[in-house]
Write a protein that holds these residues in place. Structure first.
Motif, PDB file in Angstrom:
ATOM      1  N   ASN A 102       4.456  23.355  11.620  1.00 22.97           N
ATOM      2  CA  ASN A 102       3.942  22.564  12.738  1.00 22.97           C
ATOM      3  C   ASN A 102       3.040  23.399  13.640  1.00 22.97           C
ATOM      4  OD1 ASN A 102       5.321  20.304  11.895  1.00 22.97           O
ATOM      5  ND2 ASN A 102       7.018  20.540  13.325  1.00 22.97           N
ATOM      6  N   MET A 112       2.005  18.065  12.809  1.00 20.07           N
ATOM      7  CA  MET A 112       2.975  17.245  12.088  1.00 20.07           C
ATOM      8  C   MET A 112       2.369  16.605  10.843  1.00 20.07           C
ATOM      9  SD  MET A 112       6.071  17.183  13.396  1.00 20.07           S
ATOM     10  CE  MET A 112       6.845  15.593  13.063  1.00 20.07           C
ATOM     11  N   ASN A 159      10.400  17.987  17.022  1.00 19.04           N
ATOM     12  CA  ASN A 159       9.540  17.787  15.857  1.00 19.04           C
ATOM     13  C   ASN A 159      10.050  18.538  14.626  1.00 19.04           C
ATOM     14  OD1 ASN A 159       7.811  16.081  17.220  1.00 19.04           O
ATOM     15  ND2 ASN A 159       6.342  17.682  17.741  1.00 19.04           N
TER      16      ASN A 159
END
Length: 343
Positions: A186, A191, A314
């Motif tokens: 990331n 993403m 994330n």
């Protein structure tokens, strides 16, 4: 914290286990920080570390109530992280928290939302972003030295599995071991749109009996066609194997292992060189030091945190997608995981 910055930091450490002991030394070695208190659910562990470091021990409530404490470092068990992050920010403290935010994606998301609403300063401990070699790779890529990125290959092999008691509480290989690599991906590329995972148990049958894998590969699929692969194993008998390769349109950049020695012996019979260092603390000690300084400098300057709670969410989201992919034997869209969490 009022004006959003401080000139020096009084820090309380919550968690006196192995990683807490490392952070106690990191804080104490930093000229801009002072380790002011240690707390742990096990008072004996807190006292032992406190006596070693020459620091008083307190309970968490006393730490949070003390206005002289500028920041807390959370190195306690994972199931306490989200609660302590929220309590710390509610008390007006800056917070550094070891990964992950939580093992449950919904709980981590709720924590991020609450923290963002307070505006308090929180950093998540993904130390590998602060490895100088990894940083040099990212800088070279961002500066366009290999053109448009096309393939990213991350290798992250541990020399031996942790104890089974740790495995059963860790959340699994994707949430524990590979979450570092998800964060690195990331950090480099943002993403992905989808995740494909494969995994098996080849190292220790007891790990499989506990419902986990010890050998895994994940493919990250990006919207523009780029591909990233992450390879993990719990057993690389030769050492802590940590490498990154990034292929671009005009070349390749890579980071190799940190070895026990730089000596290479060459002869007519061939060449010999040292193995990678064997333990993660040896491999990433410099990164841990640089990570803490980055946190402290962000507070001193009032600048943004280098790794946010949202970054932690994330990485956990990718781990969750990988777990679904493995269980369902198919590629999982990130939007599908988001829909499950918010639906």
């Amino acid at each position: 914290m009022g004006d959003r910055s401080v000139q020096s930091m009084n820090v309380a450490l919550i968690g006196a286990g192995r990683i807490g002991r490392l952070h106690a030394r990191t804080i104490s070695a930093d000229a801009g920080s002072r380790l002011a208190a240690i707390a742990d659910a096990d008072p004996q562990a807190a006292r032992a570390l406190g006596e070693e470091m020459g620091v008083e021990t307190r309970d968490v409530e006393a730490v949070l109530a003390d206005e002289a404490i500028h920041a807390i470092l959370i190195a306690s068990s994972t199931n306490t992280h989200a609660d302590l992050i929220e309590r710390g920010t509610a008390a007006g403290k800056a917070v550094f928290c070891e990964k992950p935010v939580d093992l449950a994606l919904a709980r981590a998301e709720a924590c991020a939302t609450r923290v963002e609403a307070t505006g308090e300063r929180v950093m998540i401990g993904f130390n590998r972003r602060f490895d100088p070699n990894f940083q040099a790779l990212r800088e070279a890529y961002v500066n366009g030295e290999i053109g448009q990125g096309e393939m990213l290959m991350i290798t992250s092999f541990d020399p031996a599995p942790p104890p089974l008691t740790y495995i059963t509480a860790s959340g699994g290989q994707f949430r524990d071991q590979m979450i570092h690599d998800f964060d690195i991906a990331n950090w480099l590329w943002g993403m992905p749109k989808a995740v494909t995972a494969a995994g098996s148990c080849l190292v220790d049958p007891a790990i499989g009996e506990a419902g986990d894998t010890d050998t895994a590969i994940v493919i990250l699929h990006y919207a523009d066609g780029r591909l990233a692969t992450i390879r993990n194993t719990r057993r690389a008998s030769y050492g802590h194997d940590q490498r990154i390769e990034l292929l671009g349109a005009t070349g390749l950049i890579e980071v190799g292992n940190v070895t026990e020695s730089t000596l290479i012996h060459r002869s007519a019979a061939g060449s010999r060189h040292s193995n990678p260092v064997h333990f993660f603390l040896e491999r990433y000690m410099t990164a841990f030091d640089r990570e803490w300084r980055a946190f402290r400098e962000a507070l001193l300057s009032g600048g943004p945190m280098p790794v946010t709670v949202r970054d932690g969410v994330n990485a956990l989201l990718l781990a969750e997608a990988a777990m679904h992919s493995l269980a369902e034997q198919k590629t999982i869209a990130i939007t599908a995981i988001n829909a499950q969490e918010t639906g």
